[in-house]
Every structure is written in structure tokens, then in C-alpha cells.
Design an enzyme around this catalytic site. Structure first.
Site, PDB file in Angstrom:
ATOM      1  N   ASP A  67       0.813  -1.219   0.000  1.00  0.00           N
ATOM      2  CA  ASP A  67       0.000   0.000   0.000  1.00  0.00           C
ATOM      3  C   ASP A  67       0.845   1.268   0.000  1.00  0.00           C
ATOM      4  O   ASP A  67       2.070   1.221   0.168  1.00  0.00           O
ATOM      5  CB  ASP A  67      -0.944  -0.018   1.217  1.00  0.00           C
ATOM      6  CG  ASP A  67      -0.237  -0.375   2.520  1.00  0.00           C
ATOM      7  OD1 ASP A  67       1.007  -0.416   2.547  1.00  0.00           O
ATOM      8  OD2 ASP A  67      -0.937  -0.627   3.516  1.00  0.00           O
ATOM      9  N   ASP A 136      -7.402  -2.674  14.335  1.00  0.00           N
ATOM     10  CA  ASP A 136      -8.790  -2.927  13.928  1.00  0.00           C
ATOM     11  C   ASP A 136      -8.891  -4.115  12.973  1.00  0.00           C
ATOM     12  O   ASP A 136      -9.940  -4.376  12.400  1.00  0.00           O
ATOM     13  CB  ASP A 136      -9.403  -1.668  13.285  1.00  0.00           C
ATOM     14  CG  ASP A 136      -8.651  -1.226  12.034  1.00  0.00           C
ATOM     15  OD1 ASP A 136      -7.656  -1.886  11.658  1.00  0.00           O
ATOM     16  OD2 ASP A 136      -9.062  -0.214  11.422  1.00  0.00           O
ATOM     17  N   HIS A 138      -6.998  -4.523  10.197  1.00  0.00           N
ATOM     18  CA  HIS A 138      -6.704  -4.270   8.786  1.00  0.00           C
ATOM     19  C   HIS A 138      -5.394  -4.924   8.374  1.00  0.00           C
ATOM     20  O   HIS A 138      -4.470  -5.065   9.180  1.00  0.00           O
ATOM     21  CB  HIS A 138      -6.744  -2.775   8.429  1.00  0.00           C
ATOM     22  CG  HIS A 138      -5.614  -1.939   8.922  1.00  0.00           C
ATOM     23  ND1 HIS A 138      -5.752  -0.969   9.892  1.00  0.00           N
ATOM     24  CD2 HIS A 138      -4.307  -1.883   8.558  1.00  0.00           C
ATOM     25  CE1 HIS A 138      -4.601  -0.374  10.105  1.00  0.00           C
ATOM     26  NE2 HIS A 138      -3.701  -0.919   9.316  1.00  0.00           N
ATOM     27  N   GLU A 143      -9.457  -1.899   5.508  1.00  0.00           N
ATOM     28  CA  GLU A 143     -10.118  -1.609   6.776  1.00  0.00           C
ATOM     29  C   GLU A 143     -11.369  -2.479   6.940  1.00  0.00           C
ATOM     30  O   GLU A 143     -11.842  -3.082   5.962  1.00  0.00           O
ATOM     31  CB  GLU A 143     -10.518  -0.133   6.803  1.00  0.00           C
ATOM     32  CG  GLU A 143      -9.345   0.839   6.725  1.00  0.00           C
ATOM     33  CD  GLU A 143      -8.596   0.995   8.047  1.00  0.00           C
ATOM     34  OE1 GLU A 143      -8.664   0.091   8.907  1.00  0.00           O
ATOM     35  OE2 GLU A 143      -7.932   2.028   8.215  1.00  0.00           O
TER      36      GLU A 143
HETATM   37  C1  GLP Z   1      -0.264   0.475   8.615  1.00  0.00           C
HETATM   38  C2  GLP Z   1       0.068  -0.386   7.403  1.00  0.00           C
HETATM   39  C3  GLP Z   1      -0.176  -1.857   7.673  1.00  0.00           C
HETATM   40  C4  GLP Z   1       0.456  -2.249   8.998  1.00  0.00           C
HETATM   41  C5  GLP Z   1      -0.168  -1.438  10.106  1.00  0.00           C
HETATM   42  C6  GLP Z   1       0.341  -1.819  11.483  1.00  0.00           C
HETATM   43  O1  GLP Z   1      -1.601   0.778   8.707  1.00  0.00           O
HETATM   44  N1  GLP Z   1      -0.656  -0.003   6.237  1.00  0.00           N
HETATM   45  O2  GLP Z   1       0.346  -2.620   6.596  1.00  0.00           O
HETATM   46  O3  GLP Z   1       0.275  -3.611   9.220  1.00  0.00           O
HETATM   47  O4  GLP Z   1       0.134  -0.074   9.849  1.00  0.00           O
HETATM   48  O5  GLP Z   1       1.474  -1.082  11.827  1.00  0.00           O
HETATM   49  P1  GLP Z   1       2.483  -1.455  12.981  1.00  0.00           P
HETATM   50  O6  GLP Z   1       3.302  -2.591  12.442  1.00  0.00           O
HETATM   51  O7  GLP Z   1       3.317  -0.218  13.167  1.00  0.00           O
HETATM   52  O8  GLP Z   1       1.688  -1.823  14.163  1.00  0.00           O
END
Ligand code: GLP
Length: 266
Positions: A67, A136, A138, A143
Site C-alpha cells: 500500500d 482494527d 486491517h 479496513e
Molecule cells: C499500517 C500499514 C499496515 C500495517 C499497520 C500496522 O496501517 N498499512 O500494513 O500492518 O500499519 O502497523 P504497525 O506494524 O506499526 O503496528
């Protein structure tokens, strides 16, 4: 599903790096799906280390990121282009022309999404997709409400995600992009293998729901239960609510949370 519980974040990262490195050794032309967020940073450090030790070579691999935020330039410090450059690409030899990250600044975003999907197909599909998880549920930026048929598209970010990401934007919510381009659930499930990583107690609830809860659009990561080749690597905090359930559900798991070193990947 194969669940590996590591003692801590370093161990989780080491296990994940070993697993991905082995895939690259087995298939030097691997098509590797990459994720951002803080979770995979240790995995990338592990891969960089193995590259420096000349144990793996990225010369022939192709990468696709999950993404990117809409509207952030690739040189914006919070863009995922910048993140990948800083945390991986500056330190290894993936040829630039085989690095693919959605362009969140494309003048025609719909066209960008279609061509991203086509490009994945053209490269023969993703061999292994690395995934983190949002609180959440995702994955990528899919989402709650994302359908199992979703493909690469423009999405609006949930309030929880915007709030969670504010820490990267000087805690100023107004600076956090509200939209992103993300691979869809169907895009992710089409990967031949998925590797889900999570660490920390704040992920324990969502990991429990993701792995054992109902498969539902409300927890997009729960669709991973349908994947035939899913490996989950957790630290013991993120696995905190699972341990007993794992046994009773007959899920294959390896618990290394009490041990130093070792683990299935040496
Ligand atoms: C963002 C990314 C996700 C990732 C998420 C969790 O939203 N788009 O791909 O998994 O953050 O982030 P973290 O690893 O910092 O908890």
C-alpha cells in the site's frame, strides 16, 4: 496455518528473516510482497544483515508493496516509498526496476490500481506476502468492511488507523493522509504464501479474533484463515490470548517463547 510464538520481537524478526531468506535461496527470482509499519522493520534488518554476510542476493527478485498513502510524494518521510528505501532498499541490491509500490500521487488513481494488479499478474503472482496487522484487523489498508473479493483500490482510512498513525505525523491528525491505495483482500489471498507478523500486547486481542474468530469483513485479517499456506509469527505478548486455544483447536504451532535462540529456523 502454522503459528510460531517467539520469545520477543528480536526473535520474531530473526525467525521471519530466516524464513524469507530461505525462500530467496530456494528461488532467486522470488516475487516478494512487502509491508510497512513498525512490525516488519526487524525482519528487514535481519535480511540486510544476511545480505551483508553474502548469504542472500536480491539481484533477481521482484517486490510489490501492499500500500501507499494517497497524496504523499515518494520523498515524503512518512510515505511508504521513503520507508522502504530507508528500511530496506538503500541497503540491499533489489534492482530499482523490479521494485513496485503503488503510486499514491498518480493523476488517475483508478488506472494506477488496475495496472498494479496487472503488473502482479505479469510477474507471475506474489510468492510470499509479508503482512502486519492494524489493531482494527486491517491488513495492507483493508479496513473493516473490506470484501473478500476486493482488489487494489483507493480506500478511506478508519479513525483508529488515522489515530494510530498520528505518531508518525508529529501527533497532528490533520497531517495524516485519510486515503490510501492498497492491494485488496483478494490480491493478498492470491499470494502463494502469507506471512503474518505481530508483536506487543496491544495486538493480542486482534490476533485472537483474526486467527480464531469468525471470518468476517469486520476483521479483514480473519480472511487469512482461508489461506492454505499461512505462517503466523508472534511474540509472546501478541500471542498472549492464544496459548490454550491453540492446542484445543488442533492448530500446528511451535512455542519458543521460553527458549533462548533456537526455533525451527535455527
Ligand atoms: C499500517 C500499514 C499496515 C500495517 C499497520 C500496522 O496501517 N498499512 O500494513 O500492518 O500499519 O502497523 P504497525 O506494524 O506499526 O503496528
Amino acid at each position: 496455518m502454522n503459528v510460531i510464538i517467539a520469545k520477543n520481537y528480536d526473535e520474531l524478526s530473526r525467525q521471519a528473516a530466516q524464513l524469507v531468506a530461505q525462500k530467496i535461496k530456494n528461488n532467486p527470482k522470488l516475487v516478494l510482497g512487502l509491508a510497512t509499519g513498525s512490525t516488519p522493520v526487524g525482519l528487514y534488518q535481519g535480511l540486510i544483515e544476511l545480505f551483508k554476510q553474502k548469504k542472500i542476493d536480491f539481484q533477481k527478485i521482484t517486490t510489490f508493496n501492499l500500500d501507499e498513502y494517497v497524496g504523499l510524494a515518494p520523498d515524503h518521510p512518512q510515505s511508504y516509498h521513503f520507508f522502504m528505501q530507508k528500511n530496506l532498499f538503500d541497503h540491499v541490491n533489489v534492482p530499482k526496476e523490479r521494485v513496485f509500490i503503488p503510486n499514491g500521487q498518480a493523476p488517475d488513481l483508478e488506472k494506477e490500481c488496475i495496472s498494479y494488479e496487472q503488473n502482479i499478474q505479469k510477474q507471475g503472482g506474489i510468492d510470499i506476502q509479508i503482512l502486519g496487522i492494524g489493531r482494527d484487523g486491517h491488513i495492507g489498508f483493508n479496513e473493516p468492511g473490506s470484501s473478500i473479493d476486493s482488489r487494489t483500490r483507493v480506500v478511506s482510512l478508519d479513525v483508529m488507523t488515522v489515530n494510530d498513525n498520528a505518531r508518525f505525523f508529529q501527533q497532528d491528525i490533520s497531517l495524516v493522509p485519510k486515503q490510501a491505495v492498497t492491494m485488496g483482500i483478494a490480491t493478498i489471498l492470491a499470494a502463494k504464501e502469507c506471512l503474518l507478523l505481530a508483536n506487543g500486547a496491544h495486538k493480542a486481542d486482534i490476533i485472537l479474533q483474526t486467527l480464531y474468530g469468525p471470518i468476517t469483513e469486520s476483521i479483514p485479517a480473519s480472511f487469512l484463515q482461508k489461506h492454505e499456506n499461512l505462517t503466523v509469527i508472534l511474540d509472546k505478548e501478541a500471542a498472549g490470548k492464544l496459548s490454550e486455544n491453540l492446542k484445543s483447536r488442533g492448530i500446528r504451532y511451535e512455542d519458543y517463547s521460553q527458549k533462548t535462540g533456537g526455533g525451527p529456523l535455527g
